[in-house]
Design a protein around this motif. Structure first.
Motif, PDB file in Angstrom:
ATOM      1  N   ILE A  63       0.832  -1.203   0.000  1.00  0.00           N
ATOM      2  CA  ILE A  63       0.000   0.000   0.000  1.00  0.00           C
ATOM      3  C   ILE A  63       0.862   1.246   0.000  1.00  0.00           C
ATOM      4  O   ILE A  63       0.598   2.215  -0.739  1.00  0.00           O
ATOM      5  CB  ILE A  63      -0.952  -0.011   1.216  1.00  0.00           C
ATOM      6  CG1 ILE A  63      -1.981  -1.127   1.063  1.00  0.00           C
ATOM      7  CG2 ILE A  63      -1.642   1.340   1.377  1.00  0.00           C
ATOM      8  CD1 ILE A  63      -2.876  -1.305   2.272  1.00  0.00           C
ATOM      9  N   ARG A  87      -5.746  -2.312  -0.503  1.00  0.00           N
ATOM     10  CA  ARG A  87      -6.465  -1.745   0.634  1.00  0.00           C
ATOM     11  C   ARG A  87      -7.653  -2.623   1.021  1.00  0.00           C
ATOM     12  O   ARG A  87      -8.088  -2.617   2.175  1.00  0.00           O
ATOM     13  CB  ARG A  87      -6.937  -0.330   0.305  1.00  0.00           C
ATOM     14  CG  ARG A  87      -5.797   0.645   0.091  1.00  0.00           C
ATOM     15  CD  ARG A  87      -6.267   2.078   0.044  1.00  0.00           C
ATOM     16  NE  ARG A  87      -6.631   2.557   1.359  1.00  0.00           N
ATOM     17  CZ  ARG A  87      -7.015   3.808   1.615  1.00  0.00           C
ATOM     18  NH1 ARG A  87      -7.089   4.679   0.640  1.00  0.00           N
ATOM     19  NH2 ARG A  87      -7.329   4.175   2.829  1.00  0.00           N
ATOM     20  N   THR A  90      -6.890  -5.010   3.968  1.00  0.00           N
ATOM     21  CA  THR A  90      -6.609  -4.515   5.317  1.00  0.00           C
ATOM     22  C   THR A  90      -7.749  -4.883   6.261  1.00  0.00           C
ATOM     23  O   THR A  90      -8.878  -5.141   5.829  1.00  0.00           O
ATOM     24  CB  THR A  90      -6.428  -2.987   5.311  1.00  0.00           C
ATOM     25  OG1 THR A  90      -7.606  -2.365   4.784  1.00  0.00           O
ATOM     26  CG2 THR A  90      -5.229  -2.603   4.452  1.00  0.00           C
ATOM     27  N   LYS A 207      -4.411   4.273   6.522  1.00  0.00           N
ATOM     28  CA  LYS A 207      -3.830   5.548   6.079  1.00  0.00           C
ATOM     29  C   LYS A 207      -4.190   6.637   7.079  1.00  0.00           C
ATOM     30  O   LYS A 207      -5.345   6.731   7.513  1.00  0.00           O
ATOM     31  CB  LYS A 207      -4.355   5.908   4.692  1.00  0.00           C
ATOM     32  CG  LYS A 207      -3.696   7.133   4.075  1.00  0.00           C
ATOM     33  CD  LYS A 207      -4.225   7.366   2.660  1.00  0.00           C
ATOM     34  CE  LYS A 207      -3.568   8.573   2.008  1.00  0.00           C
ATOM     35  NZ  LYS A 207      -4.068   8.803   0.629  1.00  0.00           N
TER      36      LYS A 207
END
Length: 239
Positions: A63, A87, A90, A207
């Motif tokens: 990522i 993503r 995750t 993030k």
């Protein structure tokens, strides 16, 4: 010297690509890391490095490198697709807060091309704008003058939009405050101290936006869904 540098870059990248094709992902990743260290940022190399880490099931590192590639070339569909794919693996599934439509619209425009392409569009449009002004000022036929002035007005809008888009991307590139959590799990604290209250738990690949990095080993971060807190600096790597 420039030709020699470009040749060495191409040869090293070809070596990394060959290793990747042979499924020697760890060795290929080392080649790409060396390329980035020696030659600076490259969207293509970051993308290939992200692919290596994805194949090795190192999702946070994948990522991170996809995000770096996206920052340099947001218009690339492969980068966007692979970033979304990574993503999706995750643990923390984030739903970003809603935003005004014009913010989403402007982000979609600025991210449709790389900064280099926006600059090229701005330069070409400005040259054509000058041609249009010249037709209006120095041509005799009324139709040609109308085409010149109306074309120049349209191109002026294009020049302004292209410059603003390039400036927006450049600002994001040089002042990126985003980071990717690389630790398997991190307890987000209410203040920069191990003894402070645990607010919630986040996992690798998340993030964050860095709000305050002045506290040494701690930094205050904001998550995409809007929550804030403090995490160790070592728990995340800046994009």
């Amino acid at each position: 010297f420039l030709c020699a540098t470009l040749f060495a870059f191409a040869a090293s990248k070809a070596e990394g690509d060959a290793l990747y094709e042979k499924e020697q992902y760890e060795e290929a990743a080392k080649v790409y890391e060396t390329l980035l260290h020696d030659n600076g940022m490259s969207a293509e190399v970051y993308y290939n490095l992200g692919n290596c880490y994805y194949k090795m099931d190192l999702i946070p590192q994948a990522i991170l490198n996809y995000e770096r590639a996206y920052l340099l070339n947001p218009g690339d569909g492969d980068i966007r697709a692979n970033l979304a794919l990574a993503r999706g693996k995750t643990i923390d599934k984030v739903v970003p807060p809603s935003e005004m439509f014009f913010v989403t619209w402007w982000r979609a425009i600025t991210h449709s091309m790389s900064i280099g392409k926006w600059i090229l569009l701005a330069v070409l449009s400005f040259v054509l704008l000058l041609v249009g002004v010249g037709l209006y000022m120095f041509s005799s036929p009324l139709l040609v003058r109308k085409i010149g002035i109306h074309g120049a007005m349209v191109l002026l809008v294009v020049v302004i939009v292209a410059n603003c888009a390039a400036a927006t991307q450049f600002g994001s590139l040089v002042d990126s405050r985003a980071a990717i959590v690389t630790d398997p799990s991190v307890s987000v604290k209410s203040s920069p101290s191990d003894r402070s209250t645990d607010l919630f738990l986040i996992h690798e690949g998340s993030k964050v936006e860095i709000l305050d990095a002045s506290m040494g080993e701690w930094m205050e971060v904001k998550f995409e869904e809007g929550k804030q807190g403090w995490i160790p600096v070592s728990a995340a790597e800046k994009i």
